[in-house]
Design a protein around this motif. Structure first.
Motif, PDB file in Angstrom:
ATOM      1  N   THR A 241       1.024  -1.053  -0.034  1.00  0.00           N
ATOM      2  CA  THR A 241      -0.037  -0.083   0.168  1.00  0.00           C
ATOM      3  C   THR A 241       1.323   1.354   0.199  1.00  0.00           C
ATOM      4  OG1 THR A 241      -2.269  -1.211   1.078  1.00  0.00           O
ATOM      5  CG2 THR A 241      -1.808   0.902   1.169  1.00  0.00           C
ATOM      6  N   LEU A 242       1.774   1.164   0.910  1.00  0.00           N
ATOM      7  CA  LEU A 242       2.364   2.529   0.784  1.00  0.00           C
ATOM      8  C   LEU A 242       3.734   2.682  -0.458  1.00  0.00           C
ATOM      9  CD1 LEU A 242       3.914   1.999   4.722  1.00  0.00           C
ATOM     10  CD2 LEU A 242       2.497   3.902   3.793  1.00  0.00           C
ATOM     11  N   ILE A 243       4.016   1.637  -0.986  1.00  0.00           N
ATOM     12  CA  ILE A 243       5.278   1.854  -2.435  1.00  0.00           C
ATOM     13  C   ILE A 243       3.889   2.002  -3.361  1.00  0.00           C
ATOM     14  CG2 ILE A 243       6.392   0.310  -4.161  1.00  0.00           C
ATOM     15  CD1 ILE A 243       7.463  -1.115  -1.372  1.00  0.00           C
ATOM     16  N   SER A 244       2.529   1.450  -3.586  1.00  0.00           N
ATOM     17  CA  SER A 244       2.280   1.521  -4.838  1.00  0.00           C
ATOM     18  C   SER A 244       1.537   3.352  -4.501  1.00  0.00           C
ATOM     19  CB  SER A 244       1.083   1.012  -4.264  1.00  0.00           C
ATOM     20  OG  SER A 244       1.407  -0.367  -4.887  1.00  0.00           O
ATOM     21  N   GLY A 317      12.940   0.531  -0.787  1.00  0.00           N
ATOM     22  CA  GLY A 317      13.822   0.030   0.826  1.00  0.00           C
ATOM     23  C   GLY A 317      13.299  -0.069   1.811  1.00  0.00           C
ATOM     24  N   ARG A 318      13.128   1.172   2.334  1.00  0.00           N
ATOM     25  CA  ARG A 318      12.977   2.176   2.956  1.00  0.00           C
ATOM     26  C   ARG A 318      11.594   1.299   4.039  1.00  0.00           C
ATOM     27  NH1 ARG A 318      16.247   1.881   6.939  1.00  0.00           N
ATOM     28  NH2 ARG A 318      15.425   4.853   7.593  1.00  0.00           N
ATOM     29  N   ILE A 319      10.275   1.036   3.455  1.00  0.00           N
ATOM     30  CA  ILE A 319       9.465   1.651   3.893  1.00  0.00           C
ATOM     31  C   ILE A 319       8.870  -0.415   3.736  1.00  0.00           C
ATOM     32  CG2 ILE A 319       6.710   0.781   2.778  1.00  0.00           C
ATOM     33  CD1 ILE A 319       7.628   3.249   1.276  1.00  0.00           C
ATOM     34  N   VAL A 320      10.111  -0.961   3.649  1.00  0.00           N
ATOM     35  CA  VAL A 320       9.574  -2.375   3.273  1.00  0.00           C
ATOM     36  C   VAL A 320      10.408  -2.618   5.099  1.00  0.00           C
ATOM     37  CG1 VAL A 320      10.613  -5.158   3.413  1.00  0.00           C
ATOM     38  CG2 VAL A 320       9.494  -3.347   1.611  1.00  0.00           C
TER      39      VAL A 320
END
Length: 334
Positions: A241-244, A317-320
């Motif tokens: 969700t955050l990436i999209s 990558g930071r989000i993950v």
């Protein structure tokens, strides 16, 4: 005039002549849909239904193909309303079918559709769905279903339509992939694989059908406000969700309008938004060269866009990593 100035003048002239020549080589006259037959899979909702309204306004007759009869009946009434609002409009019909089941189903749909409205001039493959889950949580049944619907459903009916188009020696084929088909994303291991396969199919098919005056276009839309997107959000991991969200949410009618416009001039890639433009430019690889603007963008912006993409990938990558650390901290508290 000095020798240096003269050589500079010659160099600029050569570049301009080259640009104009390439532009003329790859320029395609926009095709007219007036009186033509457009077949749309996944035409009962979302981008497919918006495409149906758009081509109907351009004077085309429309065949809608999907599985749900009630949704198809409602879509037919809506498109008929669009047709009635213009003079000299076409007709609309629908067929309920699961195109991913086998090639025989696609064969019957195409034959029945053409018996009513004539040869298919434009095929728009919009049928598909997404489920975002972690790799290890994907069931074999869901993976198979995503591959069947997103890839085989488009493969079978396109195969049948191509046979007809080759006889007519004209046609437009559109595959609806996704920005997730251009780049692998967290939660989309199966979906990205299926949508990426469509792009390779389109590249190969483009080479085969070009001598028959048939063009192939791949639509790579961002997140679009459709019923399918709402369903997709029910299972999305927070990382997905955050990436999209980076690409925003687009209206289906805007995506559809761009899709039809680009397909009618023979562009290979069509997309919406800045991120879509960057991705299609960066990920073209050995894809067909179909228009001068895209070609020069790929040549001169590829390096810049690769640098920008590195920042995007770092932020993803930071989000993950952040969400992973949150889960670890939560487990320690428990």
């Amino acid at each position: 005039m000095s020798l240096c100035c003269y050589l500079e003048y010659i160099g600029v002239t050569v570049v301009i002549v080259a640009i104009v020549t390439i532009a003329n080589i790859f320029s395609t006259k926009k095709r007219d849909l007036k009186g033509k037959h457009v077949l749309i899979t996944g035409g009962s909702s979302g981008i497919g239904l918006s495409v149906a309204h758009d081509v109907a306004r351009r004077g085309a007759s429309v065949t809608l193909v999907a599985r749900n009869v009630a949704n198809l009946q409602k879509a037919q009434e809506e498109v008929e309303g669009t047709i009635s609002s213009i003079s000299g409009g076409g007709k609309v019909q629908f067929f309920s079918a699961d195109l991913s089941s086998n090639a025989e189903v696609a064969y019957r749909v195409v034959k029945d559709a053409e018996a009513s409205l004539g040869p298919v001039f434009m095929l728009v493959n919009c049928a598909g769905f997404a489920r975002a889950q972690k790799f290890e949580d994907l069931s074999p049944q869901l993976v198979k279903s995503m591959m069947d619907v997103n890839f085989l459903g488009s493969f079978f009916i396109t195969q049948e339509v191509v046979r007809s188009m080759k006889q007519q020696e004209e046609g437009v084929i559109v595959f609806t992939s996704s920005q997730g088909g251009l780049v692998g994303l967290y939660g989309f291991t199966a979906y990205s694989a299926a949508k990426g396969a469509l792009i390779r199919l389109a590249e190969s098919l483009h080479m085969e059908v070009k001598p028959y005056n048939i063009t192939v276009t791949v639509c790579c839309p961002p997140d679009t406000d459709t019923p399918g997107f709402e369903e997709e959000n029910k299972t999305k991991p927070i990382e997905t969700t955050l990436i999209s969200e980076a690409a925003g949410l687009f209206k289906p009618e805007d995506v559809a309008r761009k899709l039809v416009d680009d397909a009618l001039v023979g562009k290979f890639f069509t997309t919406s938004g800045l991120e879509g433009y960057m991705l299609t430019t960066l990920c073209t690889g050995m894809g067909p060269v179909t228009d001068a603007l895209s070609f020069f963008s790929q040549v001169f912006l590829g390096g810049l866009f690769r640098s920008v993409s590195a920042f995007y990938l770092w932020s993803f990558g930071r989000i993950v990593e952040t969400e992973h650390q949150k889960r670890m901290a939560s487990k320690k508290v428990e």
